[in-house]
Structures are given as C-alpha cells and as structure tokens.
Design a protein around this motif. Structure first.
Motif, PDB file in Angstrom:
ATOM      1  N   ARG A 271     -36.156 -15.335-105.339  1.00 62.16           N
ATOM      2  CA  ARG A 271     -35.036 -14.388-105.385  1.00 62.16           C
ATOM      3  C   ARG A 271     -34.619 -14.005-103.966  1.00 62.16           C
ATOM      4  NH1 ARG A 271     -34.474 -12.425-110.604  1.00 62.16           N
ATOM      5  NH2 ARG A 271     -36.246 -12.930-111.959  1.00 62.16           N
ATOM      6  N   PHE A 272     -33.332 -13.738-103.814  1.00 65.21           N
ATOM      7  CA  PHE A 272     -32.842 -13.244-102.537  1.00 65.21           C
ATOM      8  C   PHE A 272     -31.644 -12.346-102.786  1.00 65.21           C
ATOM      9  CE2 PHE A 272     -30.686 -17.224-103.298  1.00 65.21           C
ATOM     10  CZ  PHE A 272     -29.427 -17.159-102.713  1.00 65.21           C
ATOM     11  N   THR A 273     -31.472 -11.380-101.891  1.00 70.16           N
ATOM     12  CA  THR A 273     -30.312 -10.496-101.953  1.00 70.16           C
ATOM     13  C   THR A 273     -29.536 -10.658-100.664  1.00 70.16           C
ATOM     14  OG1 THR A 273     -31.577  -8.635-101.062  1.00 70.16           O
ATOM     15  CG2 THR A 273     -31.422  -8.788-103.471  1.00 70.16           C
ATOM     16  N   TRP A 274     -28.246 -10.425-100.768  1.00 69.26           N
ATOM     17  CA  TRP A 274     -27.385 -10.584 -99.606  1.00 69.26           C
ATOM     18  C   TRP A 274     -26.085  -9.855 -99.866  1.00 69.26           C
ATOM     19  CZ3 TRP A 274     -23.623 -14.989 -99.939  1.00 69.26           C
ATOM     20  CH2 TRP A 274     -23.641 -15.616-101.185  1.00 69.26           C
ATOM     21  N   VAL A 275     -25.360  -9.602 -98.810  1.00 62.25           N
ATOM     22  CA  VAL A 275     -24.051  -8.987 -98.921  1.00 62.25           C
ATOM     23  C   VAL A 275     -23.032  -9.981 -98.401  1.00 62.25           C
ATOM     24  CG1 VAL A 275     -22.581  -7.055 -98.230  1.00 62.25           C
ATOM     25  CG2 VAL A 275     -25.024  -6.668 -98.667  1.00 62.25           C
ATOM     26  N   ASN A 276     -22.012 -10.244 -99.211  1.00 64.15           N
ATOM     27  CA  ASN A 276     -20.911 -11.117 -98.828  1.00 64.15           C
ATOM     28  C   ASN A 276     -19.651 -10.260 -98.857  1.00 64.15           C
ATOM     29  OD1 ASN A 276     -19.118 -13.158 -98.332  1.00 64.15           O
ATOM     30  ND2 ASN A 276     -19.688 -14.406-100.081  1.00 64.15           N
ATOM     31  N   GLY A 277     -19.126  -9.954 -97.687  1.00 66.99           N
ATOM     32  CA  GLY A 277     -18.019  -8.995 -97.610  1.00 66.99           C
ATOM     33  C   GLY A 277     -18.545  -7.629 -97.971  1.00 66.99           C
ATOM     34  N   ARG A 278     -18.040  -7.076 -99.062  1.00 72.60           N
ATOM     35  CA  ARG A 278     -18.523  -5.778 -99.530  1.00 72.60           C
ATOM     36  C   ARG A 278     -19.373  -5.891-100.789  1.00 72.60           C
ATOM     37  NH1 ARG A 278     -13.155  -2.890-100.137  1.00 72.60           N
ATOM     38  NH2 ARG A 278     -12.324  -4.967 -99.845  1.00 72.60           N
ATOM     39  N   ALA A 279     -19.563  -7.104-101.288  1.00 66.18           N
ATOM     40  CA  ALA A 279     -20.300  -7.301-102.534  1.00 66.18           C
ATOM     41  C   ALA A 279     -21.774  -7.572-102.272  1.00 66.18           C
ATOM     42  CB  ALA A 279     -19.700  -8.461-103.319  1.00 66.18           C
ATOM     43  N   LYS A 280     -22.633  -6.713-102.817  1.00 70.61           N
ATOM     44  CA  LYS A 280     -24.075  -6.957-102.753  1.00 70.61           C
ATOM     45  C   LYS A 280     -24.431  -7.877-103.908  1.00 70.61           C
ATOM     46  CE  LYS A 280     -28.619  -5.061-102.372  1.00 70.61           C
ATOM     47  NZ  LYS A 280     -29.473  -3.917-102.238  1.00 70.61           N
ATOM     48  N   ILE A 281     -25.102  -8.980-103.599  1.00 69.23           N
ATOM     49  CA  ILE A 281     -25.393 -10.019-104.578  1.00 69.23           C
ATOM     50  C   ILE A 281     -26.906 -10.184-104.709  1.00 69.23           C
ATOM     51  CG2 ILE A 281     -25.017 -12.442-105.179  1.00 69.23           C
ATOM     52  CD1 ILE A 281     -22.575 -12.305-103.189  1.00 69.23           C
ATOM     53  N   ALA A 282     -27.367 -10.204-105.950  1.00 70.22           N
ATOM     54  CA  ALA A 282     -28.773 -10.499-106.242  1.00 70.22           C
ATOM     55  C   ALA A 282     -28.811 -11.926-106.776  1.00 70.22           C
ATOM     56  CB  ALA A 282     -29.325  -9.527-107.270  1.00 70.22           C
ATOM     57  N   SER A 283     -29.513 -12.811-106.076  1.00 71.37           N
ATOM     58  CA  SER A 283     -29.495 -14.234-106.414  1.00 71.37           C
ATOM     59  C   SER A 283     -30.896 -14.783-106.620  1.00 71.37           C
ATOM     60  CB  SER A 283     -28.812 -15.031-105.296  1.00 71.37           C
ATOM     61  OG  SER A 283     -27.463 -14.660-105.170  1.00 71.37           O
ATOM     62  N   ARG A 284     -30.923 -15.982-107.203  1.00 76.38           N
ATOM     63  CA  ARG A 284     -32.182 -16.692-107.404  1.00 76.38           C
ATOM     64  C   ARG A 284     -31.890 -18.188-107.318  1.00 76.38           C
ATOM     65  NH1 ARG A 284     -35.612 -16.695-112.910  1.00 76.38           N
ATOM     66  NH2 ARG A 284     -33.541 -16.153-113.659  1.00 76.38           N
ATOM     67  N   PHE A 285     -32.689 -18.899-106.530  1.00 78.27           N
ATOM     68  CA  PHE A 285     -32.518 -20.345-106.411  1.00 78.27           C
ATOM     69  C   PHE A 285     -32.894 -21.018-107.727  1.00 78.27           C
ATOM     70  CE2 PHE A 285     -33.143 -19.225-101.908  1.00 78.27           C
ATOM     71  CZ  PHE A 285     -31.993 -19.789-101.391  1.00 78.27           C
ATOM     72  N   ALA A 286     -32.064 -21.940-108.171  1.00 76.40           N
ATOM     73  CA  ALA A 286     -32.312 -22.688-109.401  1.00 76.40           C
ATOM     74  C   ALA A 286     -32.703 -24.132-109.109  1.00 76.40           C
ATOM     75  CB  ALA A 286     -31.075 -22.666-110.301  1.00 76.40           C
ATOM     76  N   VAL A 287     -32.067 -24.733-108.130  1.00 74.06           N
ATOM     77  CA  VAL A 287     -32.361 -26.114-107.730  1.00 74.06           C
ATOM     78  C   VAL A 287     -32.503 -26.134-106.211  1.00 74.06           C
ATOM     79  CG1 VAL A 287     -31.505 -28.499-107.645  1.00 74.06           C
ATOM     80  CG2 VAL A 287     -31.016 -27.071-109.657  1.00 74.06           C
ATOM     81  N   VAL A 288     -33.593 -26.693-105.741  1.00 75.49           N
ATOM     82  CA  VAL A 288     -33.793 -26.921-104.308  1.00 75.49           C
ATOM     83  C   VAL A 288     -34.338 -28.338-104.172  1.00 75.49           C
ATOM     84  CG1 VAL A 288     -34.933 -26.161-102.194  1.00 75.49           C
ATOM     85  CG2 VAL A 288     -34.254 -24.452-103.919  1.00 75.49           C
TER      86      VAL A 288
END
Length: 167
Positions: A79-96
């Motif tokens: 899992r990783f969190t990040w901000v793109n512009g003003r949107a805070k996004i909670a993400s998770r890698f599915a394919v690496v």
C-alpha cells in the motif's frame, strides 16, 4: 448519462483482485483514458523511474507526500499513499512485473481507480510506455471527466519521459 453518473463500479477489493491483478481496468467505468509515449531511454531506466514512488515528486511537481509501506519499494499488495494535485490517494500495487508492467488501484474522494502501465522495449533502444486508467464513483462525473483524466495521463507520461531521458 444519468446511468454513468450513478455507476459506482466494482468494490475496491474486486477492482484490485479481479481487474487490476488480471491486467485490466474497468472497461464499464464512465471515466477511462489511455495514452502512450516513446521514451528515448532503455526500458531499465524507464522502469527505475516508474517503480520508485518515493521519487515521483522529484520529476512531477503535482505529486507530493508519498508514503510507501514496508521497505518503500513497489511490490504486489504493498500500500502507498500520495497526493496528486489536491487529491489524497490511497493506493495498492496489483501487478509489479519488472521491466514489463506496473499497475495499482486506488481511492480518492469516493472514487475508485485502476491504473496500468505497460513498458515495451523497442529495437532502437527506446521504450514505449502505455498507460490506461479507469475511474468510477457515484456522481464523479460532476467534478471529473475523461478530458481531465486524459490531460493527467499525458502530463504524467511526459514527466516520466523527461526524467528517464535525463542523462
């Protein structure tokens, strides 16, 4: 049009497991786009730029406050969190799949997204980088649309291209 506004898409777990991990986005999502760019750099360099989320702010000024769980590297289900512009996004890698594909799912402001990146080395030493993304969420279309997503994908790939082509 009203049906598109009401489309919520699959649950985040279903989007992650049955779409992203299966190398696909939600084709029924009302907001979808794709873009590709040829990068004058070997696939190894493009991969190193793309697969290091902590470094994204160094080449894309819209991205900040990146935090990757664990050892900070891209790995399936990390899992990783990040901000793109003003949107805070909670993400998770599915394919690496190093040098080939990196895909993640994420949520922001009630929407759910699947974002794929496909890398193809070319005979001339350049790399074709293709991205595709789907977004869904009730009433998402009131604040976000395909044109905005396409502009974001174009900006994102242009940033990766510039970073990978730096000597």
């Amino acid at each position: 049009m009203f049906q598109e506004m009401r489309y919520r898409g699959p649950s985040l777990d279903e989007l992650h497991e049955n779409y992203a991990k299966q190398h696909r986005i939600d084709e029924a999502a009302p907001i979808r786009s794709a873009h590709e760019v040829v990068i004058d750099a070997p696939v190894e360099r493009v991969w190193s730029v793309l697969a290091d989320p902590a470094d994204w702010p160094s080449f894309d000024p819209a991205i900040h406050h990146v935090h990757v769980e664990g050892n900070g590297s891209a790995a399936v289900d990390t899992r990783f969190t990040w901000v793109n512009g003003r949107a805070k996004i909670a993400s998770r890698f599915a394919v690496v799949e190093p040098l080939r594909e990196i895909t993640w799912t994420g949520t922001a402001m009630g929407s759910r997204a699947a974002h794929r990146h496909l890398l193809t080395p070319r005979e001339d030493g350049t790399t074709l980088l293709r991205t595709e993304e789907s977004m869904a969420g009730t009433l998402l279309g009131l604040v976000y649309d395909k044109a905005k997503l396409h502009a974001e994908l174009t900006r994102w790939l242009d940033s990766i291209k510039a970073a990978a082509e730096q000597v």
